[in-house]
Design a protein around this motif. Structure first.
Motif, PDB file in Angstrom:
ATOM      1  N   GLY A 179       5.131   1.133   4.720  1.00  0.00           N
ATOM      2  CA  GLY A 179       5.131  -0.221   5.240  1.00  0.00           C
ATOM      3  C   GLY A 179       5.613  -1.209   4.187  1.00  0.00           C
ATOM      4  N   LEU A 180       5.971  -2.399   4.631  1.00  0.00           N
ATOM      5  CA  LEU A 180       6.375  -3.433   3.690  1.00  0.00           C
ATOM      6  C   LEU A 180       5.199  -3.860   2.823  1.00  0.00           C
ATOM      7  N   GLY A 181       3.986  -3.733   3.357  1.00  0.00           N
ATOM      8  CA  GLY A 181       2.816  -4.018   2.536  1.00  0.00           C
ATOM      9  C   GLY A 181       2.713  -3.069   1.357  1.00  0.00           C
ATOM     10  N   ASP A 182       3.051  -1.794   1.589  1.00  0.00           N
ATOM     11  CA  ASP A 182       3.072  -0.824   0.495  1.00  0.00           C
ATOM     12  C   ASP A 182       4.098  -1.234  -0.558  1.00  0.00           C
ATOM     13  N   ALA A 183       5.256  -1.698  -0.114  1.00  0.00           N
ATOM     14  CA  ALA A 183       6.304  -2.119  -1.047  1.00  0.00           C
ATOM     15  C   ALA A 183       5.851  -3.309  -1.876  1.00  0.00           C
TER      16      ALA A 183
END
Length: 253
Positions: A179-183
């Protein structure tokens, strides 16, 4: 400016602080563990009992509702030891690093919170992540201004940008497995790893991917997820970044 000598009390104080913050994590994680776009919880989801106003409604050691007794948030049986272990390991890794150590300890404490939220609702809330990013960048700027060197700060910004871009690309290519949150979390961790050096940035990226893959394989073998399913990546990423910090800072002898 040389690194400050390590006071033997610093690791113990860090362990204690990590344990205390770990004990305070369940209530905060519970209130923030909501679906995207929904407001934070203002009371118990089971009985509706409201939380106290102000800070008292957030900072509480109790992990259960005072009215109905239902557990609120993750169990302190894991948030306390994980918080203590992560803070102690960070203190040993960044011994004598001053403000960089403060940035590492902040990242640890917030990392436990983010991991708890991700495990609950598979989200890494932007308000928490961006505040963490600003705080870590500010602490490293103070470290640079007080003797750490602006070249190290530039490398920190580069490390953060590199991991943000790498994991952001993975999020786009994997169709939601990342996810973009992980990035974004990878980018924040990259700030600290970049301060240490480019080998730490590379190790952080590799360890994060390895632990994510290993977690997915184990869960698939146990039939806890399917090939098309998704799983929270945050805990594995954060663990990988901590391992990278340890691997690139602690002496081998």
């Amino acid at each position: 400016m040389r690194d400050m000598p390590l006071d033997s009390s610093i690791p113990m104080l860090s362990v204690t602080a990590g344990a205390i913050l770990g004990a305070l994590t369940p209530r905060v994680a519970y209130r923030l563990s909501v679906a995207w776009g929904e407001p934070t919880l203002t009371g118990c989801a089971q009985c509706g009992g409201p939380f106290a106003a102000g800070r008292a409604g957030w900072w509480a050691f109790a992990a259960r509702c005072a009215s109905c007794g239902v557990r609120q948030g993750p169990s302190p049986w894991w948030t306390v030891p994980v918080g203590a272990l992560a803070a102690g390991a960070t203190a040993l890794s960044l011994a004598g690093k001053g403000w960089a150590l403060a940035a590492g300890l902040l990242l640890c404490a917030t990392g436990v919170l983010l991991a708890a939220i991700d495990l609950a609702v598979q989200r890494l809330p932007d308000p928490v992540v961006w505040r963490l990013a600003v705080a870590v960048a500010a602490l490293l700027a103070i470290a640079a201004a007080t003797g750490g060197g602006w070249s190290a700060y530039a490398r920190a910004l580069g490390g953060g940008a590199a991991l943000l871009a790498a994991y952001g690309l993975l999020a786009l290519l994997t169709g939601g497995q990342f996810g973009l949150g992980d990035a974004k979390v990878a980018g924040v961790a990259g700030l600290l790893l970049g301060w240490i050096g480019w080998p730490a940035v590379l190790a952080g990226g590799m360890f994060g991917l390895f632990l994510n893959g290993l977690t997915a394989i184990v869960l698939l073998a146990l039939r806890r997820v399917t090939w098309r399913g998704s799983l929270p990546m945050g805990p594995a990423l954060l663990t990988g970044f901590l391992l990278a910090l340890l691997a690139t800072t602690l002496p081998l002898d």
